[in-house]
Design a protein around this motif. Structure first.
Motif, PDB file in Angstrom:
ATOM      1  N   HIS A   1       0.571  -1.718  -0.411  1.00 45.74           N
ATOM      2  CA  HIS A   1       0.217  -0.255   0.444  1.00 45.74           C
ATOM      3  C   HIS A   1       1.347   1.164  -0.102  1.00 45.74           C
ATOM      4  O   HIS A   1       0.199   1.973  -0.350  1.00 45.74           O
TER       5      HIS A   1
ATOM      6  N   ASP B   1      -2.487  -2.965  -3.561  1.00 45.50           N
ATOM      7  CA  ASP B   1      -3.096  -1.319  -3.650  1.00 45.50           C
ATOM      8  C   ASP B   1      -2.210  -0.517  -4.010  1.00 45.50           C
ATOM      9  O   ASP B   1      -3.074   0.771  -2.651  1.00 45.50           O
TER      10      ASP B   1
ATOM     11  N   GLY C   1      -4.642   2.884  -4.643  1.00 48.35           N
ATOM     12  CA  GLY C   1      -5.916   3.405  -3.770  1.00 48.35           C
ATOM     13  C   GLY C   1      -4.973   3.252  -1.982  1.00 48.35           C
ATOM     14  O   GLY C   1      -5.703   3.822  -0.723  1.00 48.35           O
TER      15      GLY C   1
ATOM     16  N   ARG D   1      -6.568   1.538   1.069  1.00 42.62           N
ATOM     17  CA  ARG D   1      -7.987   1.396   1.506  1.00 42.62           C
ATOM     18  C   ARG D   1      -9.002   1.501   0.470  1.00 42.62           C
ATOM     19  O   ARG D   1     -10.145   1.537   1.086  1.00 42.62           O
ATOM     20  N   ARG D   2      -8.714   0.423  -0.396  1.00 47.01           N
ATOM     21  CA  ARG D   2     -10.051  -0.325  -1.431  1.00 47.01           C
ATOM     22  C   ARG D   2     -10.422  -1.199  -1.091  1.00 47.01           C
ATOM     23  O   ARG D   2      -9.401  -2.273  -1.282  1.00 47.01           O
ATOM     24  N   ALA D   3     -11.955  -1.452  -0.829  1.00 41.93           N
ATOM     25  CA  ALA D   3     -11.956  -2.876  -0.670  1.00 41.93           C
ATOM     26  C   ALA D   3     -11.941  -4.388  -1.680  1.00 41.93           C
ATOM     27  O   ALA D   3     -11.543  -3.066  -3.450  1.00 41.93           O
ATOM     28  N   MET D   4     -11.077  -5.006  -1.713  1.00 45.37           N
ATOM     29  CA  MET D   4     -10.754  -6.258  -2.679  1.00 45.37           C
ATOM     30  C   MET D   4     -10.970  -7.188  -2.402  1.00 45.37           C
ATOM     31  O   MET D   4     -11.214  -7.791  -1.427  1.00 45.37           O
TER      32      MET D   4
ATOM     33  N   ALA E   1      -8.320  -1.436   4.256  1.00 47.47           N
ATOM     34  CA  ALA E   1      -8.977  -1.739   3.909  1.00 47.47           C
ATOM     35  C   ALA E   1      -9.240  -3.419   4.607  1.00 47.47           C
ATOM     36  O   ALA E   1      -9.856  -4.490   4.862  1.00 47.47           O
TER      37      ALA E   1
ATOM     38  N   ARG F   1     -15.490   6.266   4.560  1.00 51.82           N
ATOM     39  CA  ARG F   1     -16.701   7.163   3.532  1.00 51.82           C
ATOM     40  C   ARG F   1     -17.721   7.398   4.234  1.00 51.82           C
ATOM     41  O   ARG F   1     -18.074   8.353   4.030  1.00 51.82           O
TER      42      ARG F   1
END
Length: 251
Positions: A38, A67, A70, A73-76, A113, A180
């Motif tokens: 990250h 990621d 991102g 912090r992005r859902a994967m 995430a 978010r």
């Protein structure tokens, strides 16, 4: 009363830097060092490990989904076997630099995430624990109390360390408010300091709804990417000492 103070460090890449590693390593007792997925790159990992070793700060591997764009912090959705391998890969990379600095990786903490996913997702939690077992069997796992991650680590006979966040909002269920959503991050320094003392001394925190919830934690996180993080961490540490709380790395 004793508590560990940790922060996320080494969160840069190439010429881009984010965390004030030098200043934070003068305050915290444990450093969650980004392992390249990250944030972080080999030179940054080496430098932060050397600084941490010089100052007696415990080194932790902050593992993440792959990621960089991102910031993790992005859902994967990563297949469990692949995730286990990637967790092991990140720990192993940091371990090389820690050993080069005369230290070692002392614990593992998921980032972003992945941290939030392993609170509820048993399959992903077990994959992280398998990755720890591949790279460094027996390492403590730092995470949210009551999480699936801690349950999986317990089944694998790994030590678990309960963590609380000084600068994140909580739900009434003891989980973190998603970033978010509004007011997910506590920006008022005075509020962060007060919450830190209450968590360490009283074992509780006020949720976003106003509910008081029990929160027994052995480690307290101040995010390294927060503006003025080093100064905030100093204020937190000073307030903890004034409240009779000893600040030291967890055993």
């Amino acid at each position: 009363m004793t508590i560990d103070l940790n922060a996320d460090l080494g969160e840069g890449f190439g010429r881009w830097t984010l965390t004030d590693d030098d200043a934070l390593l003068s305050v915290v007792t444990s450093a969650n060092i980004a392992c390249g997925f990250h944030a972080g790159d080999p030179s940054t990992m080496r430098r932060v490990c050397e600084l941490a070793a010089e100052r007696g700060v415990r080194i932790g591997a902050q593992v993440s989904y792959r990621d960089l764009a991102g910031f993790g912090r992005r859902a994967m959705d990563v297949p469990p076997d692949e995730l286990a391998d990637e967790v092991a890969y990140q720990i192993g990379a940091l371990q090389a630099f820690a050993r080069g600095a005369g230290a070692r990786v002392a614990y593992v903490k998921p980032h972003g995430a992945l941290y939030n996913r392993t609170v509820h997702d048993e399959e992903q939690a077990e994959a992280v624990v398998r990755g720890v077992g591949l790279a460094a069997p027996g390492l403590p796992v730092l995470g949210l109390p009551g999480s699936r991650l801690h349950e999986a680590a317990g089944r694998a006979e790994l030590p678990v360390v309960a963590e609380a966040f000084a600068d994140r909002a909580y739900t009434p269920h003891g989980t973190l408010v998603p970033r978010r959503e509004p007011d997910a991050v506590v920006h008022d320094p005075e509020a962060v300091v007060r919450r830190s003392v209450t968590i360490a001394r009283d074992g509780e925190v006020t949720a976003r709804t106003g509910d008081r919830i029990r929160l027994r934690a052995r480690s307290l996180c101040v995010h390294g990417d927060t503006s003025g993080a080093a100064d905030l961490a100093r204020r937190v540490r000073t307030a903890l000492r004034a409240a009779g709380v000893r600040v030291e790395a967890f055993a």
